[in-house]
Design an enzyme around this catalytic site. Sequence first.
Site, PDB file in Angstrom:
ATOM      1  N   SER A 147     -53.331  25.975   7.594  1.00 40.86           N
ATOM      2  CA  SER A 147     -52.182  26.881   7.522  1.00 40.86           C
ATOM      3  C   SER A 147     -51.545  26.880   6.147  1.00 40.86           C
ATOM      4  O   SER A 147     -51.824  26.030   5.299  1.00 40.86           O
ATOM      5  CB  SER A 147     -51.112  26.491   8.568  1.00 40.86           C
ATOM      6  N   VAL A 148     -50.637  27.831   5.958  1.00 46.76           N
ATOM      7  CA  VAL A 148     -49.875  27.959   4.721  1.00 46.76           C
ATOM      8  C   VAL A 148     -49.006  26.726   4.467  1.00 46.76           C
ATOM      9  O   VAL A 148     -48.646  26.419   3.331  1.00 46.76           O
ATOM     10  CB  VAL A 148     -49.008  29.239   4.768  1.00 46.76           C
ATOM     11  N   LYS A 149     -48.695  25.990   5.535  1.00 46.57           N
ATOM     12  CA  LYS A 149     -47.816  24.833   5.413  1.00 46.57           C
ATOM     13  C   LYS A 149     -48.488  23.637   4.743  1.00 46.57           C
ATOM     14  O   LYS A 149     -47.805  22.682   4.350  1.00 46.57           O
ATOM     15  CB  LYS A 149     -47.286  24.431   6.786  1.00 46.57           C
ATOM     16  N   ASP A 150     -49.813  23.668   4.616  1.00 48.28           N
ATOM     17  CA  ASP A 150     -50.494  22.597   3.876  1.00 48.28           C
ATOM     18  C   ASP A 150     -49.921  22.471   2.472  1.00 48.28           C
ATOM     19  O   ASP A 150     -49.808  21.373   1.923  1.00 48.28           O
ATOM     20  CB  ASP A 150     -51.997  22.911   3.732  1.00 48.28           C
ATOM     21  N   ARG A 151     -49.580  23.609   1.897  1.00 48.04           N
ATOM     22  CA  ARG A 151     -49.122  23.631   0.504  1.00 48.04           C
ATOM     23  C   ARG A 151     -47.820  22.848   0.340  1.00 48.04           C
ATOM     24  O   ARG A 151     -47.657  22.076  -0.602  1.00 48.04           O
ATOM     25  CB  ARG A 151     -48.917  25.083   0.051  1.00 48.04           C
TER      26      ARG A 151
END
Length: 367
Positions: A45-49
């Site tokens: 997901s985008v939240k890895d970043r």
Amino acid sequence: MPQILNNALDAVGNTPLIRLDKVAMLHGLKCNLLGKVEFMSAGGSVKDRIAKAMVEAAEKEGKLIPGKSVVIEPTSGNTGIGLAMACAIKGYSVIITLPNKMSLEKEAALRALGAEVVRTPTEAAWDSSESHIGVARKLQKEIPYGIILDQYGNVNNPLAHELTTGPEIIEAVKSTPSTPARVSSQKVDAIVCGAGTGGTISGISRAMKKTHNKDCIVVGVDPEGSILAIPSSLNTKTEGAAYVVEGIGYDFIPDVLSRNPADIDEWIKTNDNEAFDAVQLLMRNEGLLVGGSSGSALAGTLKWLETRKDIAEKEGQNVVVVLPDGIRNYMSKEWFLNRALHREPTPLAQNIAKILQKPNKNGVERT
């Protein structure tokens, strides 16, 4: 050039920007509709970043102590998965507080990565001691070396997107040439993004407007029942209503969300049915196995483009929609199973059934 990566954190981000040509054609769009496909990041997901950015920043600041620190985070799931992945690699213990409505798959992924998971009542207000935020704060006070990295207030949340997600989108658009077959302005003309903590949309907006195209239109998507959109009149009709889609919308305004009109130009509200229909649209037409909040983002994009014919009907305009995560975390959800397994039989399925009902060579009907 391809190279061996040191660990999974090196595979965070650098996700593709993919043309959504079939969706665009179905809706009569002449602009370029482009999807930033974040489920291709290492943790899904985008939240890895932001998980990577928050952990690495805390290490540099001396806030995380190897062998002692316990990372505690209230989350709707994806930030937790990113943090659990980062902490598994770096050797920190993790506790994730998660509202009950979030999928079983998210909990399973968290536990598989070694995190402890505490479920909290979905209906609990954000400032209640029973909410996922309240429970995280209680645990942080009682557990030695407990630390909340706090995605809702941590500047590294929007900063991660200003420094990575936004520039990746800009570079992809700028480096793809305009041709007679695929006309492009070679700039990002509009970008649409769902808002949860608000870090993604706020950070991407800053990257776009500061360094690339000050006239880029940034559109926030907020689910019905949430209060993030402005003007607040957009929220009044459905404020407090329950919604199924996960990962976006809140009953409070996170500190990292910029509601400055200079950062987010417009807001669009979407509902669950619109979101899940858009998921199906992306799967069946573009082969992208996205999650519910990705459907919200696409549904919001299509609704917004109905109001902006100057963009929708202009060849070469680049409209980017951020697709935050994949279907991995929602496979057991009723909304997905209903659309995947209980849909009306297609003409091909009906033909298959007729063929299988015919007697075989021995005169026996197939079962």
